[in-house]
Design a protein around this motif. Structure first.
Motif, PDB file in Angstrom:
ATOM      1  N   ARG A  76       0.663  -1.236  -0.049  1.00 41.94           N
ATOM      2  CA  ARG A  76      -0.005   0.185  -0.161  1.00 41.94           C
ATOM      3  C   ARG A  76       0.860   1.264   0.078  1.00 41.94           C
ATOM      4  NH1 ARG A  76      -4.469  -0.529   4.481  1.00 41.94           N
ATOM      5  NH2 ARG A  76      -5.768   0.341   2.774  1.00 41.94           N
ATOM      6  N   PHE A  77       0.356   2.174  -0.490  1.00 48.20           N
ATOM      7  CA  PHE A  77       1.142   3.466  -0.577  1.00 48.20           C
ATOM      8  C   PHE A  77       0.223   4.706  -0.002  1.00 48.20           C
ATOM      9  CE2 PHE A  77       3.103   1.172  -4.022  1.00 48.20           C
ATOM     10  CZ  PHE A  77       4.188   1.427  -3.945  1.00 48.20           C
ATOM     11  N   TRP A  78       0.835   5.329   0.854  1.00 49.45           N
ATOM     12  CA  TRP A  78       0.135   6.391   1.740  1.00 49.45           C
ATOM     13  C   TRP A  78       1.022   7.439   2.014  1.00 49.45           C
ATOM     14  CZ3 TRP A  78      -5.034   6.508   2.929  1.00 49.45           C
ATOM     15  CH2 TRP A  78      -5.243   7.669   3.570  1.00 49.45           C
TER      16      TRP A  78
ATOM     17  N   GLY B 162       2.836   8.660  -0.011  1.00 51.02           N
ATOM     18  CA  GLY B 162       4.311   8.774  -0.842  1.00 51.02           C
ATOM     19  C   GLY B 162       5.151   7.678   0.065  1.00 51.02           C
ATOM     20  N   LYS B 163       4.547   6.831   1.170  1.00 57.05           N
ATOM     21  CA  LYS B 163       5.433   5.893   1.711  1.00 57.05           C
ATOM     22  C   LYS B 163       4.795   4.453   1.441  1.00 57.05           C
ATOM     23  CE  LYS B 163       6.490   8.834   5.477  1.00 57.05           C
ATOM     24  NZ  LYS B 163       6.309   9.347   6.937  1.00 57.05           N
ATOM     25  N   LYS B 164       5.732   3.614   1.081  1.00 59.19           N
ATOM     26  CA  LYS B 164       5.133   2.168   0.693  1.00 59.19           C
ATOM     27  C   LYS B 164       5.065   1.400   2.275  1.00 59.19           C
ATOM     28  CE  LYS B 164       6.908  -1.737  -1.561  1.00 59.19           C
ATOM     29  NZ  LYS B 164       8.111  -2.244  -2.424  1.00 59.19           N
TER      30      LYS B 164
END
Length: 196
Positions: free
Chosen positions: A57-59, A61-63
């Protein structure tokens, strides 16, 4: 449930690809057994196989990795659970329409051909018509894991005359609950290699 057509079951002619203790089967291959109440009353359900699914998941800009547990029924048991779940769903839909709550809950209801988008659009339209509104959203962690199983039994019994489950329905409901609680085999890499 004589108005129920098994050939309309999703995936009627296809086989699921996951590994289990039994052979992969399409619903059409086992329809006679699954629809035979006497067979179901005597059927010995196999243990579930538990596994973990990982999703990237990307939230902001963080994986991140999201892991959730899943338990697979044997291929024949899956077809039995699928058949009875669809029957119970039809009974629920009929009761919901009779009592006037047919439009309240849309999730997990296959008989209405609803999507997340169509339900969201209906909700947005209702908010626009109403004007000022308060919208509350929620996500329940481990919702199905924490359901009171005696409540589920009572709810399903309520669909039948005098609250009595037919013997085949009782066998399926009893085993679906017992397997979740007691007969779940944890699956690791070694076991995956053996079953594939």
């Amino acid at each position: 449930m004589n108005d129920f057509d098994p050939s309309r079951i999703p995936g009627y002619a296809t086989k699921k690809s996951y590994a289990h203790f039994d052979y992969r089967v399409a619903f059409k291959d086992v329809e006679a057994r699954v629809c035979d109440a006497d067979f179901i009353q005597r059927h010995a359900f196999l243990p579930l196989i538990a596994n973990k699914l990982c999703h990237v998941r990307f939230w902001d800009g963080k994986k991140t990795l999201k892991t959730r547990g899943i338990a697979y029924a044997s291929h024949l048991d899956h077809r039995i659970f699928q058949y009875y779940a669809l029957q119970w769903g039809k009974l629920y839909d009929r009761r919901a329409l009779e009592t006037g709550i047919g439009g309240v809950a849309a999730a997990y209801r296959s008989g209405f051909h609803l999507t997340n988008y169509s339900v969201a659009a209906d909700a947005i339209d209702a908010i626009r018509r109403q004007g000022d509104s308060l919208v509350i959203t929620g996500d329940f962690t481990h919702f199905f894991d924490n359901l009171d199983h005696s409540y589920i039994r009572k709810a399903v019994r309520g669909f039948f005359n005098e609250g009595m489950l037919p013997p085949d329905h009782y066998q399926v409901l009893k085993n679906s609950i017992a397997l979740l609680l007691l007969a779940c085999w944890r699956f690791g890499e070694k076991e995956r290699a053996l079953l594939d």
